[in-house]
Structure formats: C-alpha cells, structure tokens
Design a protein around this motif. Structure first.
Motif, PDB file in Angstrom:
ATOM      1  N   ASP A 355      31.324 -72.915  -5.148  1.00  0.00           N
ATOM      2  CA  ASP A 355      32.564 -73.683  -5.239  1.00  0.00           C
ATOM      3  C   ASP A 355      32.891 -74.401  -3.929  1.00  0.00           C
ATOM      4  OD1 ASP A 355      32.952 -70.882  -4.349  1.00  0.00           O
ATOM      5  OD2 ASP A 355      34.974 -71.614  -3.907  1.00  0.00           O
ATOM      6  N   LYS A 356      32.183 -74.048  -2.848  1.00  0.00           N
ATOM      7  CA  LYS A 356      32.484 -74.649  -1.544  1.00  0.00           C
ATOM      8  C   LYS A 356      31.961 -76.077  -1.502  1.00  0.00           C
ATOM      9  CE  LYS A 356      32.026 -72.233   2.186  1.00  0.00           C
ATOM     10  NZ  LYS A 356      31.484 -71.374   3.268  1.00  0.00           N
ATOM     11  N   LEU A 357      32.850 -77.017  -1.323  1.00  0.00           N
ATOM     12  CA  LEU A 357      32.450 -78.427  -1.270  1.00  0.00           C
ATOM     13  C   LEU A 357      33.555 -79.239  -0.610  1.00  0.00           C
ATOM     14  CD1 LEU A 357      30.656 -80.579  -3.865  1.00  0.00           C
ATOM     15  CD2 LEU A 357      32.931 -81.313  -3.141  1.00  0.00           C
ATOM     16  N   HIS A 358      33.176 -80.065   0.372  1.00  0.00           N
ATOM     17  CA  HIS A 358      34.122 -80.969   1.013  1.00  0.00           C
ATOM     18  C   HIS A 358      34.001 -82.311   0.311  1.00  0.00           C
ATOM     19  CE1 HIS A 358      35.588 -83.622   4.411  1.00  0.00           C
ATOM     20  NE2 HIS A 358      36.585 -82.773   4.229  1.00  0.00           N
ATOM     21  N   LEU A 359      35.003 -82.631  -0.505  1.00  0.00           N
ATOM     22  CA  LEU A 359      34.895 -83.763  -1.417  1.00  0.00           C
ATOM     23  C   LEU A 359      34.621 -85.095  -0.723  1.00  0.00           C
ATOM     24  CD1 LEU A 359      34.908 -84.676  -4.324  1.00  0.00           C
ATOM     25  CD2 LEU A 359      37.408 -84.894  -4.199  1.00  0.00           C
ATOM     26  N   VAL A 380      31.833 -80.424  -7.900  1.00  0.00           N
ATOM     27  CA  VAL A 380      31.173 -79.127  -7.777  1.00  0.00           C
ATOM     28  C   VAL A 380      30.128 -78.956  -8.868  1.00  0.00           C
ATOM     29  CG1 VAL A 380      31.532 -76.635  -8.049  1.00  0.00           C
ATOM     30  CG2 VAL A 380      33.039 -77.960  -6.563  1.00  0.00           C
ATOM     31  N   LEU A 381      30.488 -79.281 -10.106  1.00  0.00           N
ATOM     32  CA  LEU A 381      29.548 -79.126 -11.219  1.00  0.00           C
ATOM     33  C   LEU A 381      28.342 -80.047 -11.062  1.00  0.00           C
ATOM     34  CD1 LEU A 381      32.029 -78.813 -14.228  1.00  0.00           C
ATOM     35  CD2 LEU A 381      30.645 -77.004 -13.202  1.00  0.00           C
ATOM     36  N   GLU A 382      28.590 -81.277 -10.634  1.00  0.00           N
ATOM     37  CA  GLU A 382      27.479 -82.209 -10.449  1.00  0.00           C
ATOM     38  C   GLU A 382      26.564 -81.743  -9.321  1.00  0.00           C
ATOM     39  OE1 GLU A 382      27.650 -86.856 -10.385  1.00  0.00           O
ATOM     40  OE2 GLU A 382      27.731 -86.165  -8.299  1.00  0.00           O
ATOM     41  N   ARG A 383      27.147 -81.365  -8.185  1.00  0.00           N
ATOM     42  CA  ARG A 383      26.349 -80.895  -7.057  1.00  0.00           C
ATOM     43  C   ARG A 383      25.540 -79.652  -7.421  1.00  0.00           C
ATOM     44  NH1 ARG A 383      28.373 -77.906  -2.728  1.00  0.00           N
ATOM     45  NH2 ARG A 383      29.268 -76.734  -4.444  1.00  0.00           N
ATOM     46  N   ASN A 384      26.155 -78.721  -8.159  1.00  0.00           N
ATOM     47  CA  ASN A 384      25.438 -77.512  -8.560  1.00  0.00           C
ATOM     48  C   ASN A 384      24.271 -77.824  -9.487  1.00  0.00           C
ATOM     49  OD1 ASN A 384      27.294 -76.120  -7.064  1.00  0.00           O
ATOM     50  ND2 ASN A 384      28.408 -75.258  -8.802  1.00  0.00           N
ATOM     51  N   ALA A 385      24.479 -78.769 -10.406  1.00  0.00           N
ATOM     52  CA  ALA A 385      23.391 -79.145 -11.321  1.00  0.00           C
ATOM     53  C   ALA A 385      22.227 -79.772 -10.556  1.00  0.00           C
ATOM     54  CB  ALA A 385      23.919 -80.119 -12.378  1.00  0.00           C
ATOM     55  N   VAL A 386      22.538 -80.591  -9.560  1.00  0.00           N
ATOM     56  CA  VAL A 386      21.484 -81.225  -8.754  1.00  0.00           C
ATOM     57  C   VAL A 386      20.716 -80.170  -7.963  1.00  0.00           C
ATOM     58  CG1 VAL A 386      21.072 -82.768  -6.786  1.00  0.00           C
ATOM     59  CG2 VAL A 386      22.643 -83.461  -8.610  1.00  0.00           C
ATOM     60  N   ILE A 387      21.441 -79.231  -7.360  1.00  0.00           N
ATOM     61  CA  ILE A 387      20.792 -78.176  -6.583  1.00  0.00           C
ATOM     62  C   ILE A 387      19.882 -77.342  -7.473  1.00  0.00           C
ATOM     63  CG2 ILE A 387      21.275 -75.951  -5.474  1.00  0.00           C
ATOM     64  CD1 ILE A 387      23.441 -77.278  -3.897  1.00  0.00           C
ATOM     65  N   LYS A 388      20.343 -77.029  -8.681  1.00  0.00           N
ATOM     66  CA  LYS A 388      19.519 -76.231  -9.594  1.00  0.00           C
ATOM     67  C   LYS A 388      18.212 -76.950  -9.910  1.00  0.00           C
ATOM     68  CE  LYS A 388      21.323 -73.589 -12.729  1.00  0.00           C
ATOM     69  NZ  LYS A 388      22.098 -72.932 -13.795  1.00  0.00           N
ATOM     70  N   LEU A 389      18.296 -78.256 -10.174  1.00  0.00           N
ATOM     71  CA  LEU A 389      17.076 -79.017 -10.478  1.00  0.00           C
ATOM     72  C   LEU A 389      16.138 -79.052  -9.274  1.00  0.00           C
ATOM     73  CD1 LEU A 389      18.498 -82.052 -12.515  1.00  0.00           C
ATOM     74  CD2 LEU A 389      16.958 -80.266 -13.360  1.00  0.00           C
ATOM     75  N   GLN A 390      16.692 -79.339  -8.112  1.00  0.00           N
ATOM     76  CA  GLN A 390      15.874 -79.462  -6.910  1.00  0.00           C
ATOM     77  C   GLN A 390      15.238 -78.124  -6.535  1.00  0.00           C
ATOM     78  OE1 GLN A 390      18.705 -80.997  -4.086  1.00  0.00           O
ATOM     79  NE2 GLN A 390      18.296 -83.144  -4.598  1.00  0.00           N
ATOM     80  N   ARG A 391      16.043 -77.080  -6.449  1.00  0.00           N
ATOM     81  CA  ARG A 391      15.523 -75.794  -5.994  1.00  0.00           C
ATOM     82  C   ARG A 391      14.607 -75.163  -7.034  1.00  0.00           C
ATOM     83  NH1 ARG A 391      15.553 -76.212  -0.948  1.00  0.00           N
ATOM     84  NH2 ARG A 391      14.776 -74.067  -0.992  1.00  0.00           N
ATOM     85  N   ASN A 392      14.873 -75.426  -8.314  1.00  0.00           N
ATOM     86  CA  ASN A 392      13.992 -74.908  -9.360  1.00  0.00           C
ATOM     87  C   ASN A 392      12.589 -75.490  -9.199  1.00  0.00           C
ATOM     88  OD1 ASN A 392      14.034 -73.422 -12.169  1.00  0.00           O
ATOM     89  ND2 ASN A 392      12.883 -75.299 -12.494  1.00  0.00           N
ATOM     90  N   LYS A 393      12.510 -76.777  -8.920  1.00  0.00           N
ATOM     91  CA  LYS A 393      11.211 -77.432  -8.728  1.00  0.00           C
ATOM     92  C   LYS A 393      10.495 -76.876  -7.495  1.00  0.00           C
ATOM     93  CE  LYS A 393       9.077 -81.969  -8.026  1.00  0.00           C
ATOM     94  NZ  LYS A 393       9.324 -83.425  -7.845  1.00  0.00           N
ATOM     95  N   ILE A 394      11.242 -76.734  -6.402  1.00  0.00           N
ATOM     96  CA  ILE A 394      10.644 -76.221  -5.159  1.00  0.00           C
ATOM     97  C   ILE A 394      10.162 -74.790  -5.336  1.00  0.00           C
ATOM     98  CG2 ILE A 394      11.160 -75.584  -2.763  1.00  0.00           C
ATOM     99  CD1 ILE A 394      13.105 -77.993  -2.711  1.00  0.00           C
ATOM    100  N   LEU A 395      10.995 -73.940  -5.967  1.00  0.00           N
ATOM    101  CA  LEU A 395      10.628 -72.543  -6.155  1.00  0.00           C
ATOM    102  C   LEU A 395       9.419 -72.412  -7.073  1.00  0.00           C
ATOM    103  CD1 LEU A 395      11.088 -69.565  -5.708  1.00  0.00           C
ATOM    104  CD2 LEU A 395      12.893 -69.605  -7.448  1.00  0.00           C
ATOM    105  N   LYS A 396       9.395 -73.219  -8.141  1.00  0.00           N
ATOM    106  CA  LYS A 396       8.260 -73.148  -9.069  1.00  0.00           C
ATOM    107  C   LYS A 396       6.974 -73.576  -8.373  1.00  0.00           C
ATOM    108  CE  LYS A 396       8.850 -73.437 -13.364  1.00  0.00           C
ATOM    109  NZ  LYS A 396       9.119 -73.728 -14.790  1.00  0.00           N
TER     110      LYS A 396
END
Length: 792
Positions: A355-359, A380-396
């Motif tokens: 939830d931490k985000l400086h708008l 927050v929702l948009e940023r979280n969705a982007v992070i999930k896509l990015q980190r999911n790819k990196i982790l995989k």
C-alpha cells in the motif's frame, strides 16, 4: 514473570462434570469438526471423508493386532518373517507430518506483520518499522490446546560455552594494538554484537573479562535446568505481552532489567501454539526465519535445517526493496538452494507493504499512460499488478536456470504476491481480497488438503497390503508350485535389480561432466572470488573482527545485521552453477529419462507388479488371489518409502562440495584466527590466501568432486540394499505357507473384507473431490465481485 517448565500446570483447571455426560461419538465428531473450521464447507467435506477413511483403517489395524498377539508370541525363537509381519502392525504412523511454510526475509521486511495478519492477531508477534525485531526462529501453529502457549528453547550449557569462547576471542585481540588501530577494530559490527550479548547476560564490564572468568560468573537471569521456558495465557494479547521480551531484539540504548531480557542471548528458537483456529488449520507451521543465520554454530545449523525442512518458502521483501538489492537476491538464491538440497517444492515471492506509494512521484515515473489514474487506490493496484508481472518473469527465469524444466514450481500460476498487512486491518484503500492475505490462506489450505489426500491414500494402501498378507496365511487356495516357491519371480527380481542398478549409475553419471567443468571454472576463478571478499575491508576499517569471525567459524559468519558470509560456498559456487540443473533433474519426478532417478524406481515397481499379474494369468490364479494381491501392494509400499529415504540423503550429497572445501581449509582458518597484534588483518589475509592457494594446488576442488561422487555411490548402495532386503523378506513371507514359520494365526477375514471396502472407497472419495472442486469453481465464477472501499 515467565513460568518454567517445572512449574507449569500445578493447579489443574476444574473439570465440568457435564462433559462426561456427552456421548463419546458426539464429542469426537465435534472435536474433528473444530479442527476443520479453517476450511470452507466444500473442503471440509473432503477432509472429513479422508479423516473417516484413516480412522476406520486405524481401527481395523488395531483389531487385527489384538487378534494376532493372542495367537503369536514374539521372542527370539520366532523367525524374522513373523517379526516383520508383527512390526508392520505395530508401526504407529503420525496422522500427518506438519507442513512447514518458511517466511524467509531480511530484518524489517514485514515477516512478523504478515504472520499476524494471516492468524488474525494484529500485534501478536512484535513488529517495528525502524529496527530488527525478531531475534530468533519463531514457529507459529494451531493445535488442540485450549490456551495460547509458547515454548522458549534455550541453548544448552555446552552450546553456550562454545559461543562464549568465540565471543571472547573476538573481543580480546586488541591488547597488542596501538590506540588508533584499536579504535578501528572496535568499530566493527561483530564486536558491537559480542559486547552487547555479554553485557545483557553478565552485566556491564563483562566484555573486559576473559573466557575463564565468564565461566565462573553467574548470569543475571534465571536459567531453568530444562533449558525450556513455557508461557501460557487465556488470550492472545496476554501471551503476546509475555512473549515479547524473548523474541524482540533488544536495542543498545534500552535500559530494561527484566529477567526475560537478561537471558535473551541464550534463546535458540520459539514455538508458539494457538488454540483451534478458524484461519490456520492444524498441521501447518508458519516459520519466521531470520535472513542470515547466526554466529552460534548450533543456531546457524538450526537455521539451515529449518529452511531445508520447509516444503514451501515465501521470500519476503518489502515493496521499496524488491527491485534490486543484494540482500533480496541472496534470499532468493538461498531459497532456490533449498529446492535443490531439501524438501522444498514451492518458492514464491511475497512483496509486503504494497500500500506504500507516493502518488506524485508514481505519476511522474509511471510507464503505463493509456488510462488516467484517478486515485491513490488505482495507483496502488496498477503498480502492484506491474510489479507482479515483472517479478514473476524475473523469478521464473531465475528458477529455470537452476531447476529442471519440468519442475512443478515453474508451472505455478502465482509466483509473486503483493500483500499489505496494514491495509488488511484498515481497508482504507484496498479490500480484504486485494490485500492478498486471504489468497495466502487459501494457498495454505490447499497444500494441507493435498497432503492429507496423499497421506491417507498411501496409508490405506499399505494397510490393505498388510491385511492381504495376514489373511493369506489362513488362505486355503491351491496355488501352483511356481508361486509357492517363487523361484521364477526371484530370478525376475534379480534381473530387474541389475537393470535398476545400471539405471541408477546412468542417472548419476550425468553429473560427472558438469562436475568436471565446474571444477575447472572454480580453479580459474577462485582467486578473483577470494580477492573480492578480502578487499571488502576498505583500508581494514570495520573489517578486522568480521574477518576474524569468519576464521573462527571455519569460513562462515552469520550476523543478524550484515549479509551472510560463507567463503566456502563462494569458492565452490562455480561448481554449483554447472551442476544445479543436472542435480535437480536427478531428484525430480516425472517420466522416465536418462537422468531422473525416481521414475526408474517407479518403472522397477511397475515391472514387478506386471510380472505378478503375468504369472497369475499363466497359472490360472483367481483374480483376487490373496498372496498375489499382497505382493503387488507390498511392492508399492516398499518402493513408495524409497522417495523419503532419497530426499534425506539429498542434502548431504548437495552440501558435500562446501563441506569438503571447508574441511580442507580448516587449518588455514584456524591459523588465521590466532593472529594478533599490529597489522593483524593483513596477516590474516595473507594466511588465507596462501592456505587456499596451497589447497587448490594440492587438488582441493578435485577432492570435493570425488567426495560428491562418493556420496552418490553411497546413495546407490543404500537404495539397492534396502530394496533387495525388503523384497527378499517379502518373498520369504509370501512363500512361507506350510513351511513351519507360522503356527496358527487368528481368523482376520472380517477385518480383511472391511479393509478391502476401505481401499475401494479411496477412488470414490477422489471422484467426489473432483466433483466438489468443479462445483466450487462454478460458484466462484457466478459470485459477484466485492466492491472496493471508496476512493480518497
């Protein structure tokens, strides 16, 4: 004050007489239903069916055993065959081994806050946004107890003496230094922590005493002889207050003098048990694992073993540190190693404080500009969705480089979760579902349900095999000589065992070339790796005692505040880089291939079972011939237990490289650790450089390779010996009718028939579970989405 184990429970609670008036079956059903409160109704139904199958199977085994002990007496004159039969009935298997879910992260990442949210107790474990909070491994689980309970396990007297000796060696090396050099020495993090531990336990001035003086000194806090402190409370908040001083890291500027904090340096681990929970099912253990291990050898060993016994690891990283950061990458790498050497089958990244985000800052740097952002919530929702896509790819990608291509974790739909414990409680921006805490709870439930299904299936199948054998000794069917004497089957087993041994050799041969390539890489790069480690001193300031700590602990230094240092592991990393994918491939499940071990064992099992069917058809056995059925079931049980045996050996094989290097370098570590006086740091470095150079020249990496290959050979020998021995005993039992091994066994036909029905019920339960799952998915699709909180 805390209660010690010796004084807990002296005043028993009064017992309600009405409790005994309640029918036994009703109470048991109520207790069982209570344990399933954490599951939705659909999953509860499946669990109850599995529980019923297991309970009835245990009852059948108990009845069978009671009959057998009246007809057979075990003593030294009874042949091994009968003992084998009786031991099978005596084995008391646990209902379900716990599922350990490790929350693995750096200090301040939010592990304790996440556990608090999952168990629905906001401030249960100590949390702090400013400093290290949890100082040791903390396990949290729910059980059948009525109260909240915690057990604080302390280091034994011998374990503390070992640490005390090393702490004093760190502190008492400045007497020959000049003032300026001594000042630099004392600024080291290792020294600060050592001083603080001694002062807490023995009082101010303890850091100036030597080892012998401290051995004679009396600790400030009371240490129970059992080395276990037990805390109990009726409410969560009450236990939390009692528990806080034991697991919260005490700051240097804290001047408290409570008895609890005075023994803080002795604490090894803490086990917390909650009453029956509606959120965390019994059988699941959440483990808060510090990110680096510990300077104490026993605590550090426990740190590694705890990671290795986790079947699931969640790497915890807060949203501000998830992108980049050395500590985060180290945690991911350590988790992937756990997949290689331990029981871990699932790794996920849990991004906290989502939830931490400086708008204004986010809007300026925002890359997605095809739609406008109207609120903090949307950002927050948009940023979280982007992070999930990015980190999911990196982790995989990272997992793909290290693990076999068909590893189940690579097929996981969710490798990254973005959670917010704070929003879970406040819901100012996000709904409860959007905090993803319920998603993690659902994941936990599904893991337990799946494990329960597999455990009951195996248990019922093994019990059925036992009853088949037992009933067969009273069997009057006229079987052909080939079956009675098993000569044809014995020859077939010997032939298949030879093929299995060759297959195992072929599996292990796949690691030889990568090992050799890794050894060449290690020889070419060890000086660079060693140099990078030794140059960290930055003019020696702030490095003297860290280097000494590394030498005192044979190449390993684990600090709660610094990145973990393992020089042995760093030097051998080029070898692991080469063997990791192959190593993982050897121990994976799946279709039979040249490198996978378990599929070859499964193929061996199926070939024996098919042979039994073939013999039966050729000789006109009845379809339900009791001895044939026993052989088929028992072969499955024998080889089914082999996987656990292999997993236990896997860790020793994987770590044999670093263990070998550590053993070879031990003399130079010990020599460096004894150096004192002027320019001690440079002299220590020289000793380490010369020692490593000498060992490499004398074949250190080649010896490590040989030791790993020797461990593989030992595993092969263990597999073949266990399989040969168990199958030989099984065939002896199956061919023992009329040979004098048995007198007269009790009639267990009724138990056999009941066990046969239970065995058939397994398929019905599985089919019902599939139907329920389909209905659940349908209902979820049809249910309306929850409306989020109002925008701000």
């Amino acid at each position: 004050m805390a209660e010690t184990e010796d004084f807990v429970g002296q005043e028993p609670h009064p017992v309600d007489d009405d409790l005994f008036k309640e029918p036994m079956k009703k109470r048991r059903r109520s207790d069982r239903d209570q344990r399933f409160r954490a599951f939705p109704s659909v999953e509860q139904s499946a669990l109850k069916e599995y529980e019923k199958l297991e309970s009835r199977t245990r009852r059948v085994l108990s009845n069978t055993y009671q009959k057998l002990i009246q007809s057979v007496f075990l003593d030294d004159s009874i042949p091994n065959g009968v003992k084998y039969l009786m031991l099978l009935a005596l084995i008391e298997k646990p209902s379900l081994d716990p599922i350990y879910i490790g929350l693995f992260g750096s200090s301040g990442a939010g592990k304790s806050s996440l556990i608090n949210a999952i168990i629905q107790q906001e401030m249960f474990l100590p949390v702090s946004g400013e400093s290290i909070c949890t100082s040791c491994i903390v396990q949290v689980s729910s059980g059948c107890c009525e109260q909240y309970e915690a057990k604080i396990h302390l280091l034994s007297d011998q374990e503390w003496k070992e640490e005390l000796k090393n702490l004093t060696k760190l502190l008492h090396r400045t007497e020959e230094l000049g003032r300026e050099e001594a000042d630099k020495w004392d600024r080291d993090d290792a020294v600060e922590e050592a001083i603080w531990k001694l002062q807490i336990l023995y009082g101010n001035g303890a850091e100036r005493k030597n080892y012998e003086e401290l051995l004679r000194a009396k600790p400030k806090g009371k240490i129970p002889t059992s080395r276990i402190i037990t805390l109990k409370a009726e409410e969560a908040g009450e236990l939390s207050i009692k528990l806080d001083p034991y697991i919260r890291t005490q700051r240097r500027d804290w001047d408290g003098e409570s008895a609890e904090t005075q023994i803080w340096p002795l604490i090894k681990q803490v086990e917390v048990t909650l009453p029956k929970s509606e959120l965390i099912p019994e059988g699941v253990v959440l483990v808060d694992i510090p990110g680096t291990g510990d300077f104490n050898s026993k605590r550090d060993e426990m740190w590694k073993k705890t990671i290795d016994k986790c079947s699931v690891i969640w790497v915890i990283s807060d949203i501000e540190r998830v992108s980049g950061g050395r500590a985060h990458e180290n945690l991911l790498n350590e988790s992937i190693k756990a997949c290689q050497r331990g029981f871990c089958r699932d790794v996920a990244l849990v991004v906290t404080k989502s939830d931490k985000l400086h708008l204004p800052e986010y809007l300026r740097e925002r890359k997605v500009r095809n739609q406008a952002i109207q609120s903090q919530r949307e950002a927050v929702l948009e940023r979280n969705a982007v992070i999930k896509l990015q980190r999911n790819k990196i982790l995989k990608e990272k997992l793909t480089r290290k693990l076999p291509a068909d590893s189940k974790v690579l097929d996981a739909s969710d490798l990254v979760y973005t959670v917010s414990a704070q929003e879970y409680w406040q819901q100012a921006l996000l709904t409860e579902e959007e905090t993803e805490i319920p998603k993690l709870r659902e994941y936990i439930r599904k893991r337990l349900l799946d494990k329960k299904r597999r455990m009951v299936t195996k248990y019922v199948t093994e019990a059925f095999g036992l009853l088949l054998l037992t009933d067969s000794f009273n069997c009057t069917e006229n079987l052909p000589n080939e079956f009675l004497h098993m000569s044809g089957l014995r020859r077939f087993v010997e032939e298949r065992m030879q093929l299995l041994e060759k297959a195992i050799d072929q599996c292990f041969a796949h690691v030889v070339q990568p090992l050799q390539e890794g050894v060449r890489n290690a020889r070419a790069s060890y000086r660079r790796i060693l140099g990078a480690f030794l140059v960290r001193s930055r003019g020696n300031q702030g490095f003297h005692q860290t280097l000494k700590a590394v030498c005192l602990k044979n190449g390993i230094y684990a600090s709660r505040t610094l990145t973990r240092i393992d020089l042995n592991e760093a030097i051998t990393q080029p070898i692991y880089d080469q063997i990791d994918p192959v190593f993982g491939g050897i121990f994976r499940a799946g279709k039979p291939t040249g490198s996978a071990l378990m599929p070859h064992i499964d193929a061996f099992k199926h070939s024996l079972q098919e042979k039994m069917t073939e013999i039966g058809i050729r000789n006109g056995w009845k379809y339900d011939s009791c001895k044939k059925s026993f052989l088929i079931q028992e072969i499955s049980a024998i080889l089914g237990d082999m996987e656990e045996h292999i997993l236990r050996k896997k860790r020793r094989i994987y770590e044999s490289l670093t263990t070998s290097v550590q053993s070879d370098l031990k003399p130079c570590y010990e020599e460096a650790a004894q150096i004192t006086g002027k320019k001690a740091c440079e002299r220590m470095k020289d000793v380490i450089r010369r020692g490593v150079d000498q060992q490499v020249a004398e074949g250190m990496f080649e010896r490590a390779q040989e030791r790993m290959q020797h461990q593989f050979q030992q595993l092969k020998n263990g597999i073949t010996e266990k399989v040969k021995g168990s199958i030989a005993t099984m065939l002896t039992l199956a061919s023992s009718q009329g040979d004098g091994l048995y007198k007269e066994l009790a009639d267990v036909k009724s138990e056999y028939r009941e066990m046969e029905k239970l065995h058939r019920s397994l398929r019905e339960v599985a089919e019902n579970a599939v139907l329920r799952r389909g209905m659940q998915e349908f209902l979820l699709k049809m249910s309306p989405s929850k409306v989020g909180p109002p925008t701000t």
